[in-house]
Design a protein around this motif. Sequence first.
Motif, PDB file in Angstrom:
ATOM      1  N   THR A 191       7.347 -14.634  -5.234  1.00 54.93           N
ATOM      2  CA  THR A 191       6.004 -14.132  -4.436  1.00 54.93           C
ATOM      3  C   THR A 191       6.459 -13.039  -3.250  1.00 54.93           C
ATOM      4  O   THR A 191       5.971 -11.968  -3.638  1.00 54.93           O
ATOM      5  N   TYR A 192       7.152 -13.588  -2.374  1.00 57.91           N
ATOM      6  CA  TYR A 192       7.281 -12.599  -1.322  1.00 57.91           C
ATOM      7  C   TYR A 192       8.269 -11.484  -1.670  1.00 57.91           C
ATOM      8  O   TYR A 192       7.822 -10.380  -0.991  1.00 57.91           O
ATOM      9  N   PRO A 193       9.245 -11.296  -2.131  1.00 57.28           N
ATOM     10  CA  PRO A 193       9.993 -10.348  -2.794  1.00 57.28           C
ATOM     11  C   PRO A 193       8.857  -9.310  -3.462  1.00 57.28           C
ATOM     12  O   PRO A 193       9.167  -8.119  -3.127  1.00 57.28           O
ATOM     13  N   LEU A 194       8.158  -9.614  -4.504  1.00 59.79           N
ATOM     14  CA  LEU A 194       7.318  -8.796  -5.241  1.00 59.79           C
ATOM     15  C   LEU A 194       6.232  -8.228  -4.259  1.00 59.79           C
ATOM     16  O   LEU A 194       6.017  -7.080  -4.481  1.00 59.79           O
ATOM     17  N   PHE A 195       5.822  -8.906  -3.042  1.00 57.91           N
ATOM     18  CA  PHE A 195       4.780  -8.502  -2.357  1.00 57.91           C
ATOM     19  C   PHE A 195       5.511  -7.495  -1.485  1.00 57.91           C
ATOM     20  O   PHE A 195       5.088  -6.098  -0.985  1.00 57.91           O
ATOM     21  N   LEU A 196       6.795  -7.493  -0.952  1.00 58.52           N
ATOM     22  CA  LEU A 196       7.273  -6.373  -0.293  1.00 58.52           C
ATOM     23  C   LEU A 196       7.954  -5.372  -0.956  1.00 58.52           C
ATOM     24  O   LEU A 196       7.590  -4.239  -0.180  1.00 58.52           O
ATOM     25  N   VAL A 197       8.250  -5.450  -2.196  1.00 63.54           N
ATOM     26  CA  VAL A 197       8.470  -4.110  -2.952  1.00 63.54           C
ATOM     27  C   VAL A 197       7.549  -3.470  -3.495  1.00 63.54           C
ATOM     28  O   VAL A 197       7.337  -2.142  -3.622  1.00 63.54           O
ATOM     29  N   SER A 198       6.081  -3.992  -3.339  1.00 59.65           N
ATOM     30  CA  SER A 198       4.957  -3.246  -3.963  1.00 59.65           C
ATOM     31  C   SER A 198       4.519  -2.127  -3.094  1.00 59.65           C
ATOM     32  O   SER A 198       3.676  -1.402  -3.752  1.00 59.65           O
ATOM     33  N   GLY A 199       4.927  -1.769  -2.083  1.00 63.34           N
ATOM     34  CA  GLY A 199       4.680  -0.867  -1.225  1.00 63.34           C
ATOM     35  C   GLY A 199       3.594  -0.930  -0.205  1.00 63.34           C
ATOM     36  O   GLY A 199       3.044  -0.041   0.485  1.00 63.34           O
ATOM     37  N   TYR A 200       3.118  -2.388  -0.289  1.00 62.17           N
ATOM     38  CA  TYR A 200       1.787  -2.501   0.707  1.00 62.17           C
ATOM     39  C   TYR A 200       2.062  -2.643   2.074  1.00 62.17           C
ATOM     40  O   TYR A 200       1.355  -2.143   3.128  1.00 62.17           O
ATOM     41  N   SER A 201       3.118  -3.118   2.488  1.00 64.44           N
ATOM     42  CA  SER A 201       3.739  -3.258   3.784  1.00 64.44           C
ATOM     43  C   SER A 201       4.742  -2.518   4.354  1.00 64.44           C
ATOM     44  O   SER A 201       5.054  -2.506   5.405  1.00 64.44           O
ATOM     45  N   TRP A 202       5.422  -1.806   3.086  1.00 65.77           N
ATOM     46  CA  TRP A 202       6.511  -0.856   3.630  1.00 65.77           C
ATOM     47  C   TRP A 202       6.595   0.128   2.602  1.00 65.77           C
ATOM     48  O   TRP A 202       6.282   0.317   1.379  1.00 65.77           O
ATOM     49  N   PRO A 203       6.434   1.506   2.893  1.00 63.43           N
ATOM     50  CA  PRO A 203       6.414   2.611   2.127  1.00 63.43           C
ATOM     51  C   PRO A 203       7.402   2.695   1.185  1.00 63.43           C
ATOM     52  O   PRO A 203       8.709   2.358   1.364  1.00 63.43           O
ATOM     53  N   ILE A 204       6.971   2.954  -0.137  1.00 64.73           N
ATOM     54  CA  ILE A 204       8.062   3.124  -1.191  1.00 64.73           C
ATOM     55  C   ILE A 204       8.820   4.101  -0.928  1.00 64.73           C
ATOM     56  O   ILE A 204      10.146   3.871  -1.176  1.00 64.73           O
ATOM     57  N   ASP A 205       8.686   5.219  -0.474  1.00 63.26           N
ATOM     58  CA  ASP A 205       9.515   6.305  -0.240  1.00 63.26           C
ATOM     59  C   ASP A 205      10.504   6.161   0.563  1.00 63.26           C
ATOM     60  O   ASP A 205      11.514   6.906   0.619  1.00 63.26           O
ATOM     61  N   ALA A 206      10.425   4.868   1.687  1.00 62.39           N
ATOM     62  CA  ALA A 206      11.431   4.533   2.611  1.00 62.39           C
ATOM     63  C   ALA A 206      12.458   3.832   2.064  1.00 62.39           C
ATOM     64  O   ALA A 206      13.332   3.286   2.759  1.00 62.39           O
TER      65      ALA A 206
END
Length: 392
Positions: free
Chosen positions: A305-320
Amino acid sequence: MKKWFSIFKSELSLILEDKSILLTILLAPFLYAFFIGSIYSEKEVSEIPVAVVDLDHSNLSRKVTQLIHTSEKISVEGHYSSLSDAMFSFNDLKTQGIVILPKNFQNNTMNLEGSHVELILNNTKFLTSNEINKSIQEVILTVAGGVRMQYFISNKIPVELAKQQAQPIMPVVKSIYNSTNNYGDYLLPVLLILILQQTLIIGFGQSVVHEFNHGVLLSLDKLNFFDFVQVLTAKSFYYILLYLAYFFVFYKLIFPHFSLSFNGSIFLHLFLAILFISAVILYTSLFASFFKTTIGWTEILAFSTYPLFLVSGYSWPIDAMPIGLQIFANILPSTPYFSIFNSLAKEGADLHHIMNGFVHLLILNLVGYFFLYIRFLFIKKRAFPLKLDQST
């Protein structure tokens, strides 16, 4: 068609008999929604207790302490002359932060030499620690600006010009889509959707693993891809209806209960939710086919759950993110859906505003079908020789 209804009925029987699936898809969504929601029910915190260690005992240090106490979010609950004394209340959680005003604070500040103000925070509660940090920064910047202004005025600089030189850049913060400007209103809507996603993945995945081991898919070599899709469609139909109903209930009842903003057409929301649910089911079917036991599937996915949330780009920009994580993020159905939902629910966007995310979801559904077909051919090719060996 009779076979489809037969599989559909057997799926309902499986759900009612398997307590793990039953609890996951019927109880867990509401239980976790109200549990997680209650954590953020008071999304705005105030009167956060802090301690001040005044090592200077000057007029300016006392003024700073007073300003901290009168700030909107925090309250000074203790004045100390040493850090060791303040740590007692901090370790007992009576205070959530410690502000340390150093020796010669007034002299160094008035001489424009600068002073190093230290701040100790309890970061176990990120909402309170964030508010303390912002409030202390505002107080220190206000005091520093006032000192610089008085310095310029003492050097015969006109008051208006002194104001401009003391604070040449004035920050103006206007919250557009988060009117309360707090992290709870930003985070909670997506956490509620994440609960639906994860319970669907775990519950439906358990059903798929069970089907490969005990159901119709046990004899996969006798099926063509159409039969394979028919089985998965019959099994997933109940989940699509159930989770579409969950989305409707969440949007109409749970979101208002927690005072969360929800704009946009409910029909458009539900249409996109169907695409999202379909994509999740497709990829769940694909990855569940690699597991031999439902326990193994549950153990692995429970920690996703937590890894999928972090990777989804909602809490951290995907471009970064690193390139590999960017690729992984863009094959997750949650990545475009979180973005779509944010645009619809908070910004009131229309379909043409979210066309990129809409197309992204469609492509993920098509790609999911393609890889599911490849996986079907691989499993069938592997299973067919085994059946030949058994017959001989």
